[in-house]
Scaffold this active site. Structure first.
Site, PDB file in Angstrom:
ATOM      1  N   GLU A   1     -14.765  -0.542  15.283  1.00  0.00           N
ATOM      2  CA  GLU A   1     -14.402  -1.770  16.001  1.00  0.00           C
ATOM      3  C   GLU A   1     -14.222  -1.536  17.498  1.00  0.00           C
ATOM      4  OE1 GLU A   1     -10.934  -3.466  14.039  1.00  0.00           O
ATOM      5  OE2 GLU A   1     -11.913  -3.132  12.112  1.00  0.00           O
TER       6      GLU A   1
ATOM      7  N   ARG B   1      -2.571  -1.974  -3.464  1.00  0.00           N
ATOM      8  CA  ARG B   1      -3.764  -1.154  -3.281  1.00  0.00           C
ATOM      9  C   ARG B   1      -3.698   0.013  -4.264  1.00  0.00           C
ATOM     10  NH1 ARG B   1      -5.194   3.325   1.122  1.00  0.00           N
ATOM     11  NH2 ARG B   1      -7.381   3.511   0.596  1.00  0.00           N
TER      12      ARG B   1
ATOM     13  N   ARG C   1     -12.145  15.524   7.736  1.00  0.00           N
ATOM     14  CA  ARG C   1     -12.914  15.844   6.516  1.00  0.00           C
ATOM     15  C   ARG C   1     -14.375  16.098   6.862  1.00  0.00           C
ATOM     16  NH1 ARG C   1     -11.338  10.649   3.153  1.00  0.00           N
ATOM     17  NH2 ARG C   1      -9.752  10.137   4.685  1.00  0.00           N
TER      18      ARG C   1
ATOM     19  N   GLY D   1     -11.164   1.509  12.802  1.00  0.00           N
ATOM     20  CA  GLY D   1     -10.700   1.970  14.121  1.00  0.00           C
ATOM     21  C   GLY D   1     -11.807   2.359  15.090  1.00  0.00           C
ATOM     22  N   ILE D   2     -12.693   3.250  14.692  1.00  0.00           N
ATOM     23  CA  ILE D   2     -13.783   3.676  15.585  1.00  0.00           C
ATOM     24  C   ILE D   2     -14.870   2.601  15.634  1.00  0.00           C
ATOM     25  CG2 ILE D   2     -15.567   5.426  15.962  1.00  0.00           C
ATOM     26  CD1 ILE D   2     -13.763   7.454  14.508  1.00  0.00           C
TER      27      ILE D   2
ATOM     28  N   LYS E   1       3.233   0.884   3.208  1.00  0.00           N
ATOM     29  CA  LYS E   1       2.867  -0.180   4.163  1.00  0.00           C
ATOM     30  C   LYS E   1       2.962  -1.485   3.408  1.00  0.00           C
ATOM     31  CE  LYS E   1      -0.897   1.686   6.875  1.00  0.00           C
ATOM     32  NZ  LYS E   1      -2.341   1.586   7.012  1.00  0.00           N
TER      33      LYS E   1
ATOM     34  N   ASN F   1       0.883  -1.171   0.000  1.00  0.00           N
ATOM     35  CA  ASN F   1       0.000   0.000   0.000  1.00  0.00           C
ATOM     36  C   ASN F   1       0.917   1.216   0.000  1.00  0.00           C
ATOM     37  OD1 ASN F   1      -1.781   2.048   0.504  1.00  0.00           O
ATOM     38  ND2 ASN F   1      -2.717   1.082   2.303  1.00  0.00           N
TER      39      ASN F   1
ATOM     40  N   LEU G   1     -15.783   3.147   9.986  1.00  0.00           N
ATOM     41  CA  LEU G   1     -15.471   4.387  10.701  1.00  0.00           C
ATOM     42  C   LEU G   1     -14.015   4.357  11.164  1.00  0.00           C
ATOM     43  CD1 LEU G   1     -18.681   4.586  12.979  1.00  0.00           C
ATOM     44  CD2 LEU G   1     -18.342   5.699  10.774  1.00  0.00           C
TER      45      LEU G   1
ATOM     46  N   ASP H   1      -9.046  12.506  17.006  1.00  0.00           N
ATOM     47  CA  ASP H   1      -8.993  11.115  17.452  1.00  0.00           C
ATOM     48  C   ASP H   1     -10.131  10.898  18.448  1.00  0.00           C
ATOM     49  OD1 ASP H   1      -8.326   8.700  18.961  1.00  0.00           O
ATOM     50  OD2 ASP H   1      -6.426   8.789  17.881  1.00  0.00           O
TER      51      ASP H   1
ATOM     52  N   GLU I   1      -7.763  -5.068   5.543  1.00  0.00           N
ATOM     53  CA  GLU I   1      -7.609  -4.701   4.135  1.00  0.00           C
ATOM     54  C   GLU I   1      -6.464  -5.448   3.465  1.00  0.00           C
ATOM     55  OE1 GLU I   1      -8.399  -0.323   5.072  1.00  0.00           O
ATOM     56  OE2 GLU I   1      -9.138  -0.514   3.025  1.00  0.00           O
TER      57      GLU I   1
ATOM     58  N   HIS J   1     -12.980   2.837  -0.051  1.00  0.00           N
ATOM     59  CA  HIS J   1     -12.991   1.793   0.999  1.00  0.00           C
ATOM     60  C   HIS J   1     -13.659   0.514   0.490  1.00  0.00           C
ATOM     61  CE1 HIS J   1     -13.169   5.171   4.300  1.00  0.00           C
ATOM     62  NE2 HIS J   1     -11.905   4.845   4.040  1.00  0.00           N
TER      63      HIS J   1
HETATM   64  P1  ADP Z   1      -7.472   4.608   8.857  1.00  0.00           P
HETATM   65  O1  ADP Z   1      -8.726   5.196   8.281  1.00  0.00           O
HETATM   66  O2  ADP Z   1      -6.317   5.553   8.836  1.00  0.00           O
HETATM   67  O3  ADP Z   1      -7.170   3.198   8.392  1.00  0.00           O
HETATM   68  P2  ADP Z   1      -8.220   3.373  11.394  1.00  0.00           P
HETATM   69  O4  ADP Z   1      -9.279   2.498  10.826  1.00  0.00           O
HETATM   70  O5  ADP Z   1      -7.020   2.739  11.971  1.00  0.00           O
HETATM   71  O6  ADP Z   1      -7.807   4.526  10.398  1.00  0.00           O
HETATM   72  O7  ADP Z   1      -8.919   4.281  12.518  1.00  0.00           O
HETATM   73  C1  ADP Z   1      -8.192   5.249  13.197  1.00  0.00           C
HETATM   74  C2  ADP Z   1      -9.116   5.969  14.166  1.00  0.00           C
HETATM   75  O8  ADP Z   1      -9.777   5.015  14.987  1.00  0.00           O
HETATM   76  C3  ADP Z   1      -8.380   6.875  15.142  1.00  0.00           C
HETATM   77  O9  ADP Z   1      -8.187   8.153  14.628  1.00  0.00           O
HETATM   78  C4  ADP Z   1      -9.311   6.895  16.322  1.00  0.00           C
HETATM   79  O10 ADP Z   1     -10.225   7.969  16.167  1.00  0.00           O
HETATM   80  C5  ADP Z   1     -10.090   5.619  16.237  1.00  0.00           C
HETATM   81  N1  ADP Z   1      -9.750   4.675  17.324  1.00  0.00           N
HETATM   82  C6  ADP Z   1      -8.732   3.819  17.393  1.00  0.00           C
HETATM   83  N2  ADP Z   1      -8.769   3.138  18.558  1.00  0.00           N
HETATM   84  C7  ADP Z   1      -9.849   3.572  19.216  1.00  0.00           C
HETATM   85  C8  ADP Z   1     -10.448   3.269  20.486  1.00  0.00           C
HETATM   86  N3  ADP Z   1      -9.930   2.350  21.303  1.00  0.00           N
HETATM   87  N4  ADP Z   1     -11.564   3.938  20.826  1.00  0.00           N
HETATM   88  C9  ADP Z   1     -12.103   4.859  20.014  1.00  0.00           C
HETATM   89  N5  ADP Z   1     -11.595   5.193  18.821  1.00  0.00           N
HETATM   90  C10 ADP Z   1     -10.493   4.568  18.439  1.00  0.00           C
END
Ligand code: ADP
Length: 404
Positions: free
Chosen positions: A337, A95, A245, A334-335, A14, A7, A213, A286, A388, A184
């Site tokens: 999950e 990717r 964004r 990230g959010i 990556k 990627n 998210l 974040d 991914e 995505h």
């Molecule tokens: P990307 O879109 O860069 O692949 P990710 O899917 O890794 O990003 O998501 C990153 C975001 O996930 C972080 O900016 C943060 O807002 C959120 N995040 C990561 N861990 C947690 C957590 N334990 N609780 C809440 N939000 C989280």
């Protein structure tokens, strides 16, 4: 079969090496700040399931070629490497962010494919050139090894015209390819596949809403296993509220800012992409920091959470109307999950549409897929971790097996 997934970004690469016979990750790595004085490379090797050995390097990495060569030296070593010889790598999966209308499937990279990816640069000026850098370097380093492009946009090529067209002069579509493409796609396709498996359904029979998210956020309506609408648009700016964004805004705001604040189009573009979203609303992008702010009584942090989760709910409602029957809503990235509060608030009030979550289960943390809806919820709600890299490797294998 071993597949290397790459990627390549504008200043980073990556990579991940996977053993596709077992889905095991053998190596993950990140080359950062390419072109900077203080470049770095982190390479993690997983020789056994519980061990990992990490190599870190801090040095100037002038270009993608140097970065990739450094990584390859760590991966392939006759004595210490996870693999002893380059010939052990069966394919490289890349990717690629924008495939425009040219690519509906992952595709073996040929000279014509490179030309087509180049032709889509105007649609993704930051991403496609960086993806091409990775492709060129890998083609040089692995001569004769099949290279496959996996497009973020491909899964969404099944979206019908009434959902991908903007109500703008038609010539903009015909001449300039202005339309919704969505992004995505690899992640949405992966979680839809996992969801079908978990619900014991054929993918062709699955209707779901996939909610990705992360830093970037998007939602996809999946009907009979195919994308029929998605929230990101011609560019990755439309739709949900993201880290920095804006997502949806009144398009006349641009005119207002230009006329009344003297902002030019570059300034507006930078503001919408880098200074808006959660960061624009409360100064933090974040979600973990936002929750910490809310705990301390920061009202703007609470507002940012409310704006994001309200927008999520609004899109879920819209996609329920698009799909008619919804088997599942799936949260990922990230959010999605990790954040039970965002999940809870994003489906709040949807009980009248058959969506009920079990708050105790929702509050659990799991690395595995978790069903968070109650037994009597007519729409199942799931948390399904996205992957991914594994998805790109699977798509690459799919193409190698002659499916193109
Ligand atoms: P990307 O879109 O860069 O692949 P990710 O899917 O890794 O990003 O998501 C990153 C975001 O996930 C972080 O900016 C943060 O807002 C959120 N995040 C990561 N861990 C947690 C957590 N334990 N609780 C809440 N939000 C989280």
């Amino acid at each position: 079969m071993k597949i290397l997934v790459i990627n390549s970004g504008s200043s980073s690469i990556k990579y991940q090496l996977l053993d596709m016979d077992t889905d095991a990750v053998l190596v993950t790595g990140l080359v950062e700040r390419i072109g900077d004085e203080n470049g770095s490379l982190t390479n993690k090797v997983f020789p056994g399931t519980n061990e990992q050995s990490v190599t870190k390097m801090e040095k100037a990495i002038p270009d993608h070629d140097t970065g990739m060569r450094l990584a390859i030296e760590l991966i392939i070593d006759p004595e210490k490497g996870v693999i002893k010889d380059m010939a052990e790598i069966n394919a490289v999966g890349h990717r690629v962010v924008h495939g425009g209308e040219d690519f509906h499937q992952p595709t073996i990279i040929t000279d014509e494919v490179i030309v087509a990816i180049e032709a889509n640069i105007p649609l993704a000026p930051l991403h496609n050139p960086a993806n091409l850098d990775g492709i060129r370097v890998a083609m040089e380093l692995f001569p004769g090894v099949p290279q496959v492009a996996v497009f973020d946009t491909a899964f969404h090529q099944t979206i019908p015209a009434h959902a991908y067209m903007y109500a703008l002069p038609y010539e903009l579509y015909e001449k300039d390819r202005v339309r919704r493409y969505g992004f995505h796609g690899t992640s949405h396709k992966f979680v839809a596949g996992e969801c079908a498996h978990l619900l014991n359904k054929k993918l062709d029979d699955l209707n779901c809403i996939s909610v990705h998210l992360g830093n970037g956020c998007s939602m996809t309506a999946v009907k009979n296993g195919k994308s029929v609408d998605t929230s990101l648009g011609m560019t990755p700016l439309e739709g949900l509220v993201m880290g920095t964004r804006s997502g949806d805004v009144d398009p006349a705001i641009h005119t207002f800012l230009s006329r009344n604040k003297g902002m030019d189009i570059e300034m507006i573009d930078a503001m919408l992409n880098k200074e808006s979203g959660l960061k624009g609303l409360c100064g933090m992008n974040d979600m973990r920091d936002i929750h910490a702010g809310i705990e301390k009584g920061d009202e703007r942090a609470k507002l940012a959470l409310d704006v994001q989760t309200y927008r999520n709910r609004k899109y879920i409602g819209a996609y329920m109307a698009v799909l008619g029957r919804v088997d599942a809503i799936v949260f990922t990235a990230g959010i999605g999950e990790n954040d039970d509060i965002v999940r809870r608030e994003s489906v709040r009030g949807l009980e009248c549409f058959g969506v009920k979550i079990d708050e105790a289960v929702n509050a659990q943390r799991a690395k595995e897929p978790l069903r968070i809806s109650t037994a009597d919820s007519s729409v199942q709600v799931w948390v399904i971790p996205t992957n991914e890299e594994l998805a790109i490797a699977r798509e690459t294998r799919f193409v190698l097996n002659g499916n193109q």
